[in-house]
Design a protein around this motif. Structure first.
Motif, mmCIF file in Angstrom:
data_model
loop_
_atom_site.group_PDB
_atom_site.id
_atom_site.type_symbol
_atom_site.label_atom_id
_atom_site.label_comp_id
_atom_site.label_asym_id
_atom_site.label_seq_id
_atom_site.Cartn_x
_atom_site.Cartn_y
_atom_site.Cartn_z
ATOM 1 N N ALA A 1 0.858 -1.193 0.000
ATOM 2 C CA ALA A 1 0.000 0.000 0.000
ATOM 3 C C ALA A 1 0.885 1.230 0.000
ATOM 4 O O ALA A 1 1.816 1.325 0.804
ATOM 5 C CB ALA A 1 -0.898 -0.005 1.235
ATOM 6 N N ILE B 1 -11.207 2.797 11.448
ATOM 7 C CA ILE B 1 -11.456 2.241 10.091
ATOM 8 C C ILE B 1 -12.512 1.126 10.126
ATOM 9 O O ILE B 1 -12.845 0.554 9.095
ATOM 10 C CB ILE B 1 -10.140 1.740 9.439
ATOM 11 N N GLN C 1 -4.919 5.557 2.395
ATOM 12 C CA GLN C 1 -6.153 5.060 1.774
ATOM 13 C C GLN C 1 -5.977 3.618 1.282
ATOM 14 O O GLN C 1 -6.821 2.754 1.530
ATOM 15 C CB GLN C 1 -6.460 5.959 0.589
ATOM 16 N N GLU C 2 -4.856 3.388 0.599
ATOM 17 C CA GLU C 2 -4.590 2.031 0.099
ATOM 18 C C GLU C 2 -4.348 1.065 1.251
ATOM 19 O O GLU C 2 -4.727 -0.096 1.193
ATOM 20 C CB GLU C 2 -3.349 2.054 -0.808
ATOM 21 N N LYS D 1 -8.318 -8.666 6.332
ATOM 22 C CA LYS D 1 -8.285 -8.486 7.794
ATOM 23 C C LYS D 1 -7.915 -9.752 8.565
ATOM 24 O O LYS D 1 -7.325 -9.659 9.637
ATOM 25 C CB LYS D 1 -9.579 -7.878 8.313
ATOM 26 N N LYS E 1 -8.754 -3.900 5.094
ATOM 27 C CA LYS E 1 -10.162 -4.329 5.067
ATOM 28 C C LYS E 1 -10.318 -5.614 4.229
ATOM 29 O O LYS E 1 -11.069 -6.512 4.592
ATOM 30 C CB LYS E 1 -11.043 -3.222 4.495
ATOM 31 N N ALA E 2 -9.579 -5.668 3.124
ATOM 32 C CA ALA E 2 -9.712 -6.831 2.232
ATOM 33 C C ALA E 2 -8.997 -8.070 2.779
ATOM 34 O O ALA E 2 -9.282 -9.189 2.364
ATOM 35 C CB ALA E 2 -9.159 -6.477 0.854
ATOM 36 N N VAL F 1 -5.672 1.189 4.264
ATOM 37 C CA VAL F 1 -6.953 0.851 4.880
ATOM 38 C C VAL F 1 -7.707 -0.144 3.985
ATOM 39 O O VAL F 1 -8.263 -1.139 4.464
ATOM 40 C CB VAL F 1 -7.783 2.132 5.138
ATOM 41 N N ALA F 2 -7.686 0.106 2.683
ATOM 42 C CA ALA F 2 -8.381 -0.803 1.752
ATOM 43 C C ALA F 2 -7.772 -2.204 1.825
ATOM 44 O O ALA F 2 -8.498 -3.209 1.873
ATOM 45 C CB ALA F 2 -8.286 -0.249 0.329
ATOM 46 N N TYR F 3 -6.444 -2.267 1.882
ATOM 47 C CA TYR F 3 -5.775 -3.576 1.936
ATOM 48 C C TYR F 3 -6.114 -4.299 3.244
ATOM 49 O O TYR F 3 -6.391 -5.494 3.263
ATOM 50 C CB TYR F 3 -4.252 -3.402 1.790
#
Ligand code: MLT
Length: 324
Positions: A134, A173, A138-139, A148, A145-146, A141-143
């Motif tokens: 990442a 988050i 932003q990236e 976890k 979440k995907a 957090v997205a990573y």
């Protein structure tokens, strides 16, 4: 009549030797107990100030790292140490958060200590291992979440600021990951460098050299404003984590009952250390800010600790993470 006279004599003798001990303090090395691992952020502050006080007091300030349970093992130990002026204790926000985090504690931060002085305030940094996939928050957090179920978040146990910061980050988050506790963020950082854990929130007093060397990835600082030592690093709040703010403050304590003349002399020694150009430079290089003189009275620390206990209690209770 003979015995009361002997007793009076003994009492007078004891009072005289106590007064002598206080007047001549320190006559032997002083122990400064640190609640986390050697080489970590609290240890760095303790050793920097301790080295300066060793010069001004004419006695060695020996740092003793007492590890375990997010700093509460050391706090309990320091609370029970002899109040003779030869044991002091340095701790951070953990002194204020432990009462809310632990159902049972063998110490009361407000009642079992004498307050010596505050010392420094330190920003925290949100980091990931060097090869974390990442490029920005932003990236990241997205990573997370995907993925976890695969993410390991390192901390120094319940009561550590790394744990507090990690808890606030997960809450911000809306994701819960696996937390991996260490006995300080020095070993946690080693695990991050080795790629055994993915994410760590830790103080600049340890992280600045690793960030500058490019050994870890930095995603933001936890202060309200950007920090001088990492000028290009955005705050977490400015990147969308609204109101995210954690500043680490360090205070120095003595076991309850330590004589006031000794506490006052130690206070003077801490204040002198905080004006030592070597200490100022080292703290500056590591992003720590020296607390202004007015905040460094015993009374200011007592008032500050009480306010912090009141501030963090509800935040922690809402986080729902407790230990016995
Ligand atoms: C340390 O000195 O290891 C840290 O201050 C632990 C923590 O994260 O609180």
């Amino acid at each position: 009549m003979k015995y009361p006279r002997i007793l009076t004599g003994l009492l007078l003798g004891a009072a005289a030797s106590l007064a002598h001990a206080q007047a001549t303090w320190p006559t032997k090395p002083i122990t400064l107990v640190v609640p986390f691992a050697a080489g970590g952020p609290t240890d760095v502050v303790a050793r920097t100030i301790g080295a300066s006080m060793t010069k001004s007091l004419g006695q060695t300030v020996v740092v003793e790292n007492k590890l375990g349970a997010g700093g509460t093992v050391a706090t309990a130990y320091a609370a029970k140490a002899a109040p003779d002026g030869y044991t002091f204790f340095i701790h951070h926000n953990g002194m204020a958060t432990a009462p809310a985090l632990y159902r049972k504690l063998s110490f009361d931060p407000m009642k079992d200590f004498e307050f010596v002085s505050q010392a420094v305030e330190v920003p925290m940094t949100l980091l990931a291992r060097k090869d974390f996939p990442a490029g920005n928050l932003q990236e990241m957090v997205a990573y997370i979440k995907a993925n976890k179920d695969k993410i390991n978040l390192a901390n120094a146990g319940l009561g550590a600021v790394s744990q507090l910061c990690g808890m606030m980050f997960q809450r911000a988050i809306g994701v819960q990951v696996t937390e991996v506790p260490f006995q300080g963020t020095a070993p946690a950082m080693n695990a991050l460098l080795g790629g055994q854990v993915d994410v760590l929130c830790d103080q600049t007093t340890q992280t600045v050299p690793q960030i500058k060397a490019g050994s870890v990835k930095l995603y933001g600082v936890t202060t309200r404003n950007r920090v001088k030592v990492l000028p290009t690093a955005p705050t977490l709040a400015e990147q969308g984590l609204k109101d995210f703010e954690v500043v680490v403050w360090h205070g120095i304590y003595a076991p309850k009952g330590t004589p006031k003349p000794i506490v006052d002399k130690m206070n003077a020694a801490v204040r002198a250390a905080l004006k030592d150009p070597d200490v100022i430079k080292r703290m500056d290089d590591l992003g720590a800010e020296i607390v202004p003189d007015a905040g460094n009275t015993p009374d200011a620390l007592r008032v500050w600790l009480k306010a912090e206990i009141d501030k963090w209690g509800p935040v922690i209770k809402a986080g729902g993470k407790f230990a016995d």
